[in-house]
Design an enzyme around this catalytic site. Structure first.
Site, PDB file in Angstrom:
ATOM      1  N   GLU A 168       0.932  -1.329  -0.170  1.00 58.03           N
ATOM      2  CA  GLU A 168      -0.403   0.077  -0.309  1.00 58.03           C
ATOM      3  C   GLU A 168       0.864   1.134  -0.043  1.00 58.03           C
ATOM      4  OE1 GLU A 168      -2.939  -0.251   2.784  1.00 58.03           O
ATOM      5  OE2 GLU A 168      -4.185  -1.569   2.320  1.00 58.03           O
ATOM      6  N   GLU A 360      -5.447  -8.446   0.214  1.00 59.01           N
ATOM      7  CA  GLU A 360      -6.603  -8.640   1.771  1.00 59.01           C
ATOM      8  C   GLU A 360      -7.855  -7.842   1.765  1.00 59.01           C
ATOM      9  OE1 GLU A 360      -4.802  -4.546   4.501  1.00 59.01           O
ATOM     10  OE2 GLU A 360      -2.596  -5.691   3.558  1.00 59.01           O
TER      11      GLU A 360
END
Ligand code: IFM
Length: 464
Positions: A168, A360
């Protein structure tokens, strides 16, 4: 339209994920040095109730018990990250053998339980020692990351085949959806953030080169951006096109998009619209940078939690559509948008034609231990069931999706929210460190065992 009950591919990877700072604890044990998050947690009022990752889930000492729970759930793969300052307290230079040895033990325990280790090199816990030298703003950060990667590859690549470089980047370079400062708390300017990403992207490329050159097992390499997932507000073709365009363009001078991050890595260039939108804030690029950044990717990871309802406005431009009042939301107040696991990977697969793993997905819920000693979390079961059915539909409609990692294997330190948010399949009592697999853990076991076929069963009709 394809049959929505098409099964998941035979070798579909069913996993769960965590990250070092969020679960390991042992922050000042066996030679580990501080990361930016250790420092940030010391700033009063920054983290919910001034929580820190000092002890977290004490996974550093309790990993065997945790791996045993993973085995009982039947996980095929476990995604974890390495704590850079545990292995290299100074970020570069002398290796901390005790820190490195922890990951030997963890990987061995996973393999003994037939669980494939999926290793993320960087999940936000940047060595404080390097932060004081400019961190990602310093172009040398790519060299530092390549050196660190070499140490991990030389030690673990005889047993680890699956690698992710960065988690991320949209968040760790300082933005994030709410534009809240994450650690180290410096609110970088847009130009700084874009320069940091450029350096991190070079670091990614350098790390890929190191892994390909040195890995002992044939490596499979990707990275895990947070997938921004516009979803059509309705079934109209114009709304689908609006969502597709929103998912694959840069329209605002912020970091909340896919293509500025994925295009350089997968296509070897920054997108034209991004260069226009960012203008003078765009990064300084040196000759040869893009060739380093664009290395062969075996997969694209996507971290997806929710969508962004999108429609076409009267001017033929995508715009966000409002959600109806009372729309379902998680304890984090994130909207529940199962279709994000359909459209997100579909749009990314259309653009990049690269195999996709959902690295995720999950929800935070207000879980607690009931009088019967169990943790009943029907909201999580319902959430996962809805999202996984949409993922299955995306596979049936042609997206090459090869695996799914639930976030998270266990409740853990949720950054600015401390221990308030519970994302785990396993409940953690932070006072006693007792682990209690939630109902969702056993439900997920059933899904894994049936390779997704049990998504058809009504979980609330089953006993036990
Ligand atoms: O806990 C985080 C994780 O570290 C990064 N992705 C989102 C998760 C939930 O907020």
């Amino acid at each position: 339209m394809a049959n929505t009950t098409t099964p998941f591919p035979d070798r579909f990877v069913w996993g769960a994920a965590s990250s070092a700072y969020q679960v390991e604890g042992a922050a000042h044990v066996d030679g580990r040095a501080d990361s930016v998050w250790d420092a940030y947690c010391q700033v009063p009022g920054t983290i919910f109730e001034n929580h820190t990752g000092e002890t977290a889930c004490d996974h550093y000492h309790r990993f065997k018990e945790d791996v045993e729970i993973m085995r009982r759930i039947g996980l095929r793969a476990y995604r974890f990250s390495i704590s850079w300052p545990r292995v290299l307290p100074g970020g570069v230079g002398e290796v901390n053998e005790k820190g490195l040895a922890f990951y030997d033990r963890l990987v061995d325990a996973l393999l003994e339980s037939d669980i494939a280790p999926w290793l993320t090199l960087f999940h936000w816990d940047y060595p404080l020692a390097l932060h004081t030298r400019g961190g990602w703003l310093n172009r040398e950060s790519a060299d530092w990351f390549a050196d660190y990667t070499r140490i991990i590859v030389d030690r673990l690549s005889d047993r680890v085949a699956h690698w992710m470089t960065l988690n991320e980047p949209q968040c760790f370079i300082g933005g994030g959806p709410s534009n809240l400062p994450l650690a180290p708390g410096h609110r970088a300017t847009l130009a700084e953030q874009l320069q940091m990403w450029h350096h991190a992207a070079i670091a990614h490329g350098r790390a890929c080169q190191v892994i390909r050159e040195r890995a002992k097992l044939k490596p499979s390499i990707g990275y895990a951006p947070v997938g921004v997932s516009p979803i059509p507000a309705d079934n109209q073709p114009a709304s689908i096109e609006a969502a597709r365009r929103a998912a694959t363009s840069v329209t605002h001078p912020n970091l909340w998009n896919n293509t500025w991050f994925n295009d350089p890595i997968l296509l070897g260039r920054y997108p034209e619209d991004g260069l226009r939108v960012y203008g003078a804030d765009a990064p300084r690029i040196q000759q040869g940078d893009m060739e380093i950044i664009q290395q062969k990717q075996d997969f694209l990871g996507l971290n997806i939690y929710h969508g962004l309802p999108t429609r076409m406005n009267h001017a033929g431009q995508p715009e966000e559509a409002p959600r109806p009042p009372g729309y379902p939301r998680t304890a984090f107040n994130w909207p529940v948008d199962p279709e994000s696991l359909y459209w997100g990977p579909r749009f990314m697969h259309e653009r990049y034609k690269t195999p996709i793993y959902i690295t995720e997905n999950g929800l935070s819920n207000t879980d607690s231990v009931s009088l019967d000693g169990k943790v009943h979390d029907p909201q999580r079961i319902d959430f996962l069931r809805r999202y996984l059915r949409e993922l299955r539909r995306a596979i049936a409609d042609g997206a090459d999706i090869r695996g799914y990692f639930q976030w998270s294997i266990m409740d853990n330190f949720e950054w600015l929210d401390g221990y308030k948010q519970r994302f785990g399949l396993v409940h953690i009592d932070y006072t006693t460190q007792k682990r209690t697999p939630k109902d969702s853990a056993w439900w997920y076991a059933h899904i894994i065992e049936s390779n997704g076929a049990a998504l058809e069963d009504d979980p609330f009709q089953r006993s036990g």
